[in-house]
Design a protein around this motif. Structure first.
Motif, PDB file in Angstrom:
ATOM      1  N   GLU A 150      11.604   4.168   0.847  1.00 55.29           N
ATOM      2  CA  GLU A 150      11.603   2.923   0.078  1.00 55.29           C
ATOM      3  C   GLU A 150      12.941   2.184   0.120  1.00 55.29           C
ATOM      4  O   GLU A 150      12.969   0.961   0.124  1.00 55.29           O
ATOM      5  N   GLU A 151      14.038   2.928   0.166  1.00 53.53           N
ATOM      6  CA  GLU A 151      15.353   2.286   0.111  1.00 53.53           C
ATOM      7  C   GLU A 151      15.922   1.946   1.482  1.00 53.53           C
ATOM      8  O   GLU A 151      16.755   1.041   1.590  1.00 53.53           O
ATOM      9  N   VAL A 152      15.477   2.645   2.531  1.00 54.03           N
ATOM     10  CA  VAL A 152      16.047   2.410   3.862  1.00 54.03           C
ATOM     11  C   VAL A 152      14.996   1.893   4.847  1.00 54.03           C
ATOM     12  O   VAL A 152      15.172   0.843   5.464  1.00 54.03           O
ATOM     13  N   VAL A 153      13.900   2.626   4.986  1.00 58.15           N
ATOM     14  CA  VAL A 153      12.947   2.348   6.061  1.00 58.15           C
ATOM     15  C   VAL A 153      12.145   1.073   5.804  1.00 58.15           C
ATOM     16  O   VAL A 153      12.018   0.221   6.695  1.00 58.15           O
ATOM     17  N   LEU A 154      11.592   0.923   4.610  1.00 56.45           N
ATOM     18  CA  LEU A 154      10.787  -0.273   4.348  1.00 56.45           C
ATOM     19  C   LEU A 154      11.610  -1.557   4.415  1.00 56.45           C
ATOM     20  O   LEU A 154      11.156  -2.541   5.024  1.00 56.45           O
ATOM     21  N   PRO A 155      12.824  -1.591   3.839  1.00 51.25           N
ATOM     22  CA  PRO A 155      13.634  -2.805   4.021  1.00 51.25           C
ATOM     23  C   PRO A 155      13.976  -3.078   5.484  1.00 51.25           C
ATOM     24  O   PRO A 155      13.964  -4.232   5.918  1.00 51.25           O
ATOM     25  N   LEU A 156      14.256  -2.032   6.248  1.00 50.18           N
ATOM     26  CA  LEU A 156      14.532  -2.218   7.679  1.00 50.18           C
ATOM     27  C   LEU A 156      13.298  -2.765   8.379  1.00 50.18           C
ATOM     28  O   LEU A 156      13.399  -3.691   9.198  1.00 50.18           O
ATOM     29  N   ALA A 157      12.128  -2.230   8.062  1.00 49.94           N
ATOM     30  CA  ALA A 157      10.890  -2.716   8.674  1.00 49.94           C
ATOM     31  C   ALA A 157      10.720  -4.212   8.396  1.00 49.94           C
ATOM     32  O   ALA A 157      10.355  -4.975   9.297  1.00 49.94           O
ATOM     33  N   GLN A 158      10.996  -4.627   7.183  1.00 44.83           N
ATOM     34  CA  GLN A 158      10.855  -6.052   6.849  1.00 44.83           C
ATOM     35  C   GLN A 158      11.839  -6.914   7.644  1.00 44.83           C
ATOM     36  O   GLN A 158      11.552  -8.071   7.923  1.00 44.83           O
TER      37      GLN A 158
ATOM     38  N   LEU B  65      -3.535  11.243   5.311  1.00 48.36           N
ATOM     39  CA  LEU B  65      -3.816   9.833   5.558  1.00 48.36           C
ATOM     40  C   LEU B  65      -2.534   9.006   5.576  1.00 48.36           C
ATOM     41  O   LEU B  65      -2.191   8.387   6.582  1.00 48.36           O
ATOM     42  N   HIS B  66      -1.826   9.015   4.480  1.00 49.09           N
ATOM     43  CA  HIS B  66      -0.625   8.197   4.314  1.00 49.09           C
ATOM     44  C   HIS B  66       0.446   8.557   5.349  1.00 49.09           C
ATOM     45  O   HIS B  66       0.936   7.696   6.073  1.00 49.09           O
ATOM     46  N   HIS B  67       0.805   9.829   5.415  1.00 53.58           N
ATOM     47  CA  HIS B  67       1.889  10.240   6.315  1.00 53.58           C
ATOM     48  C   HIS B  67       1.527  10.035   7.776  1.00 53.58           C
ATOM     49  O   HIS B  67       2.379   9.672   8.585  1.00 53.58           O
ATOM     50  N   ARG B  68       0.280  10.280   8.108  1.00 54.65           N
ATOM     51  CA  ARG B  68      -0.144  10.097   9.504  1.00 54.65           C
ATOM     52  C   ARG B  68       0.073   8.655   9.943  1.00 54.65           C
ATOM     53  O   ARG B  68       0.587   8.395  11.035  1.00 54.65           O
ATOM     54  N   LYS B  69      -0.285   7.703   9.083  1.00 53.88           N
ATOM     55  CA  LYS B  69      -0.122   6.298   9.464  1.00 53.88           C
ATOM     56  C   LYS B  69       1.348   5.896   9.539  1.00 53.88           C
ATOM     57  O   LYS B  69       1.728   5.083  10.379  1.00 53.88           O
ATOM     58  N   GLU B  70       2.163   6.467   8.684  1.00 53.89           N
ATOM     59  CA  GLU B  70       3.589   6.172   8.783  1.00 53.89           C
ATOM     60  C   GLU B  70       4.150   6.701  10.100  1.00 53.89           C
ATOM     61  O   GLU B  70       4.839   5.974  10.827  1.00 53.89           O
TER      62      GLU B  70
ATOM     63  N   VAL C  61       0.838  -1.205   0.000  1.00 54.01           N
ATOM     64  CA  VAL C  61       0.000   0.000   0.000  1.00 54.01           C
ATOM     65  C   VAL C  61       0.869   1.249   0.000  1.00 54.01           C
ATOM     66  O   VAL C  61       0.629   2.189  -0.768  1.00 54.01           O
ATOM     67  N   ILE C  62       1.890   1.285   0.834  1.00 60.42           N
ATOM     68  CA  ILE C  62       2.791   2.441   0.889  1.00 60.42           C
ATOM     69  C   ILE C  62       3.431   2.671  -0.470  1.00 60.42           C
ATOM     70  O   ILE C  62       3.444   3.793  -0.986  1.00 60.42           O
TER      71      ILE C  62
END
Length: 195
Positions: A136-144, A58-63, A10-11
């Protein structure tokens, strides 16, 4: 986690929708300038309103309220980056207001204010390109890497509620006219072309 969580999809989809909206806005302004035609202020306002309603509110608030705190709970390696992204989210709200004001000045005062709007828009585009790239390059991979199944269930449930029409969801009744106007009149990659 072997499959990509729904919340990450979704992000990424919402990032792509924002990129497309911003690219379309830039293309529309370039065409109007090249053709020396009257700007479609109504469409530009609609596009800025979309950016304010969906990515900003919406998007930023949830992040900032869900994703980033969960990452902070499991890792301290990205604290500075998450702090920067949170500041970006707050700055984005101000930046969209500045864009809306610059657009109003251009519409009310005339061509002498066009450059102010275009300069503010270019700053905004550069700002958000860097912001989304960092996520996309740092935060999402770290989250995974660091989040567990319970975290993903919470995030997936929250992000599944996002119904951004530019990511393929039908617009709610209250947004139907807004998205119809944008899609009908904005140049690709968002719309079908100028009406």
């Amino acid at each position: 986690m072997t499959t990509t969580p729904l919340s990450i999809r979704v992000i990424r989809d919402e990032h792509q929708a924002l990129r497309a909206m911003l690219d379309s806005l830039r293309l529309m302004l370039r065409r109007q300038r090249d053709q020396d035609s009257t700007p479609r202020f109504d469409v530009i306002r609609a596009m800025l309103f979309y950016i304010d309603e969906f990515p900003e509110r919406l998007h930023h608030r949830k992040e900032s309220e869900l994703l980033f705190p969960l990452i902070r709970q499991h890792s301290d390696t990205a604290a500075d980056i998450l702090d920067r992204l949170d500041r970006d989210h707050r700055a984005g709200e101000r930046a969209i207001r500045d864009l809306e004001r610059a657009l109003l000045a251009w519409e009310m005062i005339g061509e002498s204010r066009r450059i102010d709007f275009e300069t503010a828009l270019d700053r905004y585009l550069d700002f958000y390109a860097a912001h989304m790239r960092l996520e996309e390059e740092v935060v999402l991979p770290l989250a995974q890497q660091v989040l567990g199944e319970a975290d993903w269930r919470t995030l997936d449930a929250a992000f599944a509620e996002n119904r951004d029409p530019l990511t393929g969801h039908p617009p709610s009744h209250e947004y139907e006219q807004l998205f119809s106007r944008i899609v009908r009149t904005a140049p690709a990659p968002i719309g079908l072309g100028e009406a």
